[in-house]
Scaffold this motif. Sequence first.
Motif, PDB file in Angstrom:
ATOM      1  N   GLN A 152       0.815  -1.210   0.000  1.00  0.00           N
ATOM      2  CA  GLN A 152       0.000   0.000   0.000  1.00  0.00           C
ATOM      3  C   GLN A 152       0.857   1.273   0.000  1.00  0.00           C
ATOM      4  O   GLN A 152       0.356   2.368  -0.179  1.00  0.00           O
ATOM      5  CB  GLN A 152      -0.922  -0.006   1.219  1.00  0.00           C
ATOM      6  CG  GLN A 152      -2.076   0.936   1.103  1.00  0.00           C
ATOM      7  CD  GLN A 152      -3.040   0.778   2.255  1.00  0.00           C
ATOM      8  OE1 GLN A 152      -2.678   0.346   3.341  1.00  0.00           O
ATOM      9  NE2 GLN A 152      -4.287   1.130   2.015  1.00  0.00           N
ATOM     10  N   SER A 153       2.173   1.120   0.152  1.00  0.00           N
ATOM     11  CA  SER A 153       3.050   2.287   0.250  1.00  0.00           C
ATOM     12  C   SER A 153       3.405   2.910  -1.098  1.00  0.00           C
ATOM     13  O   SER A 153       4.015   3.968  -1.150  1.00  0.00           O
ATOM     14  CB  SER A 153       4.338   1.924   0.990  1.00  0.00           C
ATOM     15  OG  SER A 153       5.140   1.068   0.200  1.00  0.00           O
ATOM     16  N   PHE A 154       3.033   2.251  -2.177  1.00  0.00           N
ATOM     17  CA  PHE A 154       3.290   2.810  -3.505  1.00  0.00           C
ATOM     18  C   PHE A 154       2.154   2.419  -4.440  1.00  0.00           C
ATOM     19  O   PHE A 154       1.429   1.468  -4.182  1.00  0.00           O
ATOM     20  CB  PHE A 154       4.638   2.342  -4.071  1.00  0.00           C
ATOM     21  CG  PHE A 154       4.695   0.875  -4.409  1.00  0.00           C
ATOM     22  CD1 PHE A 154       4.488   0.443  -5.706  1.00  0.00           C
ATOM     23  CD2 PHE A 154       4.971  -0.063  -3.435  1.00  0.00           C
ATOM     24  CE1 PHE A 154       4.546  -0.908  -6.030  1.00  0.00           C
ATOM     25  CE2 PHE A 154       5.032  -1.414  -3.742  1.00  0.00           C
ATOM     26  CZ  PHE A 154       4.820  -1.830  -5.032  1.00  0.00           C
ATOM     27  N   GLU A 155       2.025   3.185  -5.487  1.00  0.00           N
ATOM     28  CA  GLU A 155       0.951   2.948  -6.446  1.00  0.00           C
ATOM     29  C   GLU A 155       1.530   2.923  -7.857  1.00  0.00           C
ATOM     30  O   GLU A 155       2.460   3.661  -8.158  1.00  0.00           O
ATOM     31  CB  GLU A 155      -0.077   4.060  -6.327  1.00  0.00           C
ATOM     32  CG  GLU A 155      -1.349   3.806  -7.088  1.00  0.00           C
ATOM     33  CD  GLU A 155      -2.433   4.793  -6.690  1.00  0.00           C
ATOM     34  OE1 GLU A 155      -3.131   4.524  -5.706  1.00  0.00           O
ATOM     35  OE2 GLU A 155      -2.534   5.833  -7.357  1.00  0.00           O
ATOM     36  N   ILE A 156       0.955   2.091  -8.690  1.00  0.00           N
ATOM     37  CA  ILE A 156       1.372   2.027 -10.081  1.00  0.00           C
ATOM     38  C   ILE A 156       0.448   2.927 -10.887  1.00  0.00           C
ATOM     39  O   ILE A 156      -0.775   2.791 -10.836  1.00  0.00           O
ATOM     40  CB  ILE A 156       1.360   0.587 -10.591  1.00  0.00           C
ATOM     41  CG1 ILE A 156       2.396  -0.200  -9.788  1.00  0.00           C
ATOM     42  CG2 ILE A 156       1.610   0.532 -12.088  1.00  0.00           C
ATOM     43  CD1 ILE A 156       2.424  -1.649  -9.973  1.00  0.00           C
ATOM     44  N   PHE A 157       1.054   3.853 -11.604  1.00  0.00           N
ATOM     45  CA  PHE A 157       0.291   4.806 -12.409  1.00  0.00           C
ATOM     46  C   PHE A 157       1.014   4.995 -13.726  1.00  0.00           C
ATOM     47  O   PHE A 157       2.216   5.287 -13.756  1.00  0.00           O
ATOM     48  CB  PHE A 157       0.165   6.143 -11.667  1.00  0.00           C
ATOM     49  CG  PHE A 157      -0.631   7.166 -12.404  1.00  0.00           C
ATOM     50  CD1 PHE A 157      -2.007   7.025 -12.547  1.00  0.00           C
ATOM     51  CD2 PHE A 157      -0.015   8.260 -12.984  1.00  0.00           C
ATOM     52  CE1 PHE A 157      -2.755   7.964 -13.241  1.00  0.00           C
ATOM     53  CE2 PHE A 157      -0.740   9.209 -13.675  1.00  0.00           C
ATOM     54  CZ  PHE A 157      -2.115   9.063 -13.802  1.00  0.00           C
ATOM     55  N   GLN A 158       0.289   4.798 -14.810  1.00  0.00           N
ATOM     56  CA  GLN A 158       0.846   4.902 -16.157  1.00  0.00           C
ATOM     57  C   GLN A 158       2.125   4.077 -16.311  1.00  0.00           C
ATOM     58  O   GLN A 158       3.147   4.543 -16.818  1.00  0.00           O
ATOM     59  CB  GLN A 158       1.077   6.364 -16.524  1.00  0.00           C
ATOM     60  CG  GLN A 158      -0.201   7.159 -16.594  1.00  0.00           C
ATOM     61  CD  GLN A 158       0.009   8.607 -16.980  1.00  0.00           C
ATOM     62  OE1 GLN A 158       1.096   9.167 -16.854  1.00  0.00           O
ATOM     63  NE2 GLN A 158      -1.050   9.222 -17.467  1.00  0.00           N
ATOM     64  N   ASN A 159       2.070   2.841 -15.833  1.00  0.00           N
ATOM     65  CA  ASN A 159       3.173   1.881 -15.929  1.00  0.00           C
ATOM     66  C   ASN A 159       4.446   2.344 -15.240  1.00  0.00           C
ATOM     67  O   ASN A 159       5.555   1.996 -15.657  1.00  0.00           O
ATOM     68  CB  ASN A 159       3.457   1.522 -17.387  1.00  0.00           C
ATOM     69  CG  ASN A 159       2.292   0.791 -18.012  1.00  0.00           C
ATOM     70  OD1 ASN A 159       1.683  -0.074 -17.378  1.00  0.00           O
ATOM     71  ND2 ASN A 159       1.958   1.135 -19.224  1.00  0.00           N
TER      72      ASN A 159
END
Length: 78
Positions: A42-49
């Motif tokens: 939950q500490s990071f998110e994937i956005f636009q690869n």
Amino acid sequence: MTLNEFDKVHFSKDHVRSFFKYWTEKEAVIKAHGKGLLIPLQSFEIFQNQAVIENEKFYLKEIFIHEEYQCCIAANKD
């Protein structure tokens, strides 16, 4: 999951496929980073690869193997 990731899976047409896409992307990033599950998902998110962990940017690429499989690779170089 982050709230955005949960929404993406929950509101998708195919929940199972969407979940496994989410999981393989997260797994690829934490393996590329090297700390594995010591990094809270939950500490990071994937956005636009792309994802950023501890100020290090990772790039993701989906790899097609077969329609019944989900595969993704992550690297810290584009």
